[in-house]
Scaffold this motif. Structure first.
Motif, mmCIF file in Angstrom:
data_model
loop_
_atom_site.group_PDB
_atom_site.id
_atom_site.type_symbol
_atom_site.label_atom_id
_atom_site.label_comp_id
_atom_site.label_asym_id
_atom_site.label_seq_id
_atom_site.Cartn_x
_atom_site.Cartn_y
_atom_site.Cartn_z
ATOM 1 N N LEU A 154 -52.688 13.529 -54.960
ATOM 2 C CA LEU A 154 -53.242 12.734 -55.781
ATOM 3 C C LEU A 154 -53.334 13.882 -57.266
ATOM 4 N N LYS A 155 -53.849 14.910 -57.033
ATOM 5 C CA LYS A 155 -53.639 16.095 -58.150
ATOM 6 C C LYS A 155 -52.437 15.954 -58.810
ATOM 7 N N THR A 156 -51.268 16.002 -58.057
ATOM 8 C CA THR A 156 -49.923 16.072 -58.809
ATOM 9 C C THR A 156 -49.854 14.662 -59.488
ATOM 10 N N PHE A 157 -50.264 13.840 -59.015
ATOM 11 C CA PHE A 157 -50.031 12.225 -59.768
ATOM 12 C C PHE A 157 -50.818 12.640 -61.156
ATOM 13 N N LEU A 158 -52.038 13.031 -61.046
ATOM 14 C CA LEU A 158 -52.852 13.125 -62.205
ATOM 15 C C LEU A 158 -52.066 14.324 -63.386
ATOM 16 N N HIS A 159 -51.402 15.185 -62.854
ATOM 17 C CA HIS A 159 -50.881 16.191 -63.594
ATOM 18 C C HIS A 159 -49.558 15.572 -64.299
ATOM 19 N N VAL A 160 -48.754 14.974 -63.663
ATOM 20 C CA VAL A 160 -47.701 14.579 -64.208
ATOM 21 C C VAL A 160 -47.596 13.135 -64.856
ATOM 22 N N THR A 161 -48.673 12.581 -65.039
ATOM 23 C CA THR A 161 -48.766 11.090 -65.763
ATOM 24 C C THR A 161 -49.809 11.206 -66.959
ATOM 25 N N SER A 162 -49.264 10.393 -68.153
ATOM 26 C CA SER A 162 -50.171 10.085 -69.069
ATOM 27 C C SER A 162 -50.620 8.579 -68.870
ATOM 28 N N GLU A 163 -51.208 8.175 -70.126
ATOM 29 C CA GLU A 163 -51.883 6.805 -69.833
ATOM 30 C C GLU A 163 -50.428 5.829 -69.948
ATOM 31 N N HIS A 188 -58.472 6.312 -60.195
ATOM 32 C CA HIS A 188 -57.947 7.109 -61.613
ATOM 33 C C HIS A 188 -56.834 6.157 -61.905
ATOM 34 N N PHE A 189 -56.312 5.211 -61.320
ATOM 35 C CA PHE A 189 -55.162 4.305 -61.943
ATOM 36 C C PHE A 189 -55.344 2.877 -61.286
ATOM 37 N N THR A 190 -55.153 2.050 -62.352
ATOM 38 C CA THR A 190 -54.717 0.731 -61.909
ATOM 39 C C THR A 190 -53.619 0.545 -61.030
ATOM 40 N N VAL A 191 -53.854 -0.139 -59.868
ATOM 41 C CA VAL A 191 -52.992 -0.155 -58.902
ATOM 42 C C VAL A 191 -52.512 -1.561 -58.559
ATOM 43 N N ALA A 192 -51.144 -2.340 -58.370
ATOM 44 C CA ALA A 192 -50.906 -3.517 -58.319
ATOM 45 C C ALA A 192 -49.746 -3.538 -57.476
ATOM 46 N N ASP A 193 -49.804 -4.262 -56.409
ATOM 47 C CA ASP A 193 -48.656 -4.673 -55.332
ATOM 48 C C ASP A 193 -47.736 -5.311 -56.024
ATOM 49 N N VAL A 194 -46.585 -4.967 -56.436
ATOM 50 C CA VAL A 194 -45.697 -5.808 -57.256
ATOM 51 C C VAL A 194 -44.503 -6.248 -56.324
ATOM 52 N N HIS A 195 -44.219 -5.806 -55.285
ATOM 53 C CA HIS A 195 -43.112 -6.288 -54.492
ATOM 54 C C HIS A 195 -43.354 -6.056 -52.974
ATOM 55 N N TYR A 196 -42.845 -6.926 -52.189
ATOM 56 C CA TYR A 196 -43.045 -7.021 -50.768
ATOM 57 C C TYR A 196 -41.804 -7.651 -50.293
ATOM 58 N N ASP A 197 -41.148 -6.324 -49.107
ATOM 59 C CA ASP A 197 -39.868 -6.586 -48.683
ATOM 60 C C ASP A 197 -40.143 -6.993 -47.122
ATOM 61 N N ALA A 207 -48.727 1.803 -60.219
ATOM 62 C CA ALA A 207 -49.835 2.486 -60.885
ATOM 63 C C ALA A 207 -49.918 3.012 -62.068
ATOM 64 N N GLN A 208 -50.895 2.845 -62.928
ATOM 65 C CA GLN A 208 -50.944 3.474 -64.214
ATOM 66 C C GLN A 208 -52.273 4.006 -64.554
ATOM 67 N N ARG A 209 -52.509 5.257 -65.301
ATOM 68 C CA ARG A 209 -53.692 5.780 -65.568
ATOM 69 C C ARG A 209 -54.731 4.677 -66.225
ATOM 70 N N LEU A 210 -55.942 4.909 -65.622
ATOM 71 C CA LEU A 210 -57.134 4.146 -66.176
ATOM 72 C C LEU A 210 -57.294 4.835 -67.695
ATOM 73 N N CYS A 211 -57.562 3.755 -68.388
ATOM 74 C CA CYS A 211 -57.614 4.142 -69.963
ATOM 75 C C CYS A 211 -59.182 4.945 -69.932
ATOM 76 N N THR A 212 -59.401 5.907 -70.749
ATOM 77 C CA THR A 212 -60.734 6.578 -70.910
ATOM 78 C C THR A 212 -61.181 6.608 -72.357
ATOM 79 N N LYS A 213 -62.097 6.212 -72.587
ATOM 80 C CA LYS A 213 -62.633 6.228 -73.811
ATOM 81 C C LYS A 213 -63.638 7.253 -74.006
ATOM 82 N N GLU A 214 -63.308 7.943 -75.448
ATOM 83 C CA GLU A 214 -64.306 9.208 -75.834
ATOM 84 C C GLU A 214 -65.425 8.411 -76.498
#
Length: 215
Positions: A154-163, A188-197, A207-214
């Protein structure tokens, strides 16, 4: 990487992992992946989740052309190879022990003009992350399986992703702990199941980063 063969017929499943080569055709390229179950085990065989993710990248209109991509826990490198063939600048990563084998598969399956856009690097999740930047796409096939790695992953995901980054995770949800990790992701992310085999019981999650508002 992945944990163990998860076919209902364990003996039949193991046989394919002992084959020294696995053949595929993606992006109009014949791909010959070397396997080495005896020496490297789970890190050196092609798992269903990797194949399903490659099929998804090729057929679902994921626009990888000229994008930056990192593959985590690449194993044999099949997913990163396909991403490169689809036009991405790709960083393919795994632990040190798998790198020589990984580099061999990458070099053997990419023409020189594409190979120049690919790098193979060592990455232990959660460590030396300053060596890596933000990427447009983060790819992972069967990398959710060891609970003790969840925090570092999870730490790695957070480091290598932007919004604007997109994570594509291909996996079979085998155990309750796998759902625990997905819940960790949703903090930390929106997560959607987009495909099932249905043939392999493999899901692909986007998954994409949740938007943060200042304030």
């Amino acid at each position: 990487m992945a944990l163990v063969p998860y076919s209902d017929n364990g003996v039949a499943s193991l046989k394919r992992f002992h084959n020294l080569n696995a053949s595929f055709n993606f992006v109009n390229h014949d791909i010959q992946i070397k396997q080495d179950w005896k020496q490297l085990g789970v890190a050196a065989v092609v798992w269903d989740a990797a194949v399903v993710l490659c099929m998804y990248l090729e057929s679902e209109g994921v626009q990888l052309q000229d994008s930056s991509v990192i593959e985590l826990g690449a194993g044999t490198g099949l997913v990163g190879i396909v991403a490169a063939l689809l036009g991405a600048d790709v960083t393919i990563t795994d632990r040190d022990v798998a790198l020589e084998f990984l580099r061999m598969n990458v070099k053997d399956n990419l023409p020189c003009d594409i190979l120049r856009k690919v790098s193979v690097k060592s990455l232990n999740w959660g460590q030396s992350l300053d060596d890596f930047s933000k990427y447009d796409f983060i790819l992972g096939a069967d990398i959710i399986y060891l609970e003790e790695t969840f925090s570092d992953l999870l730490k790695t995901f957070l480091h290598v992703t932007s919004e604007n980054s997109v994570i594509l995770l291909s996996c079979r949800l085998r155990y309750q702990r796998d759902y625990v990790f997905m819940d960790m992701m949703k903090e930390h992310f929106t997560v959607a199941d987009v495909h099932y085999d249905t043939n392999t019981d493999v899901h692909i999650f986007r998954a994409q980063r949740l938007c943060t508002k200042e304030l």
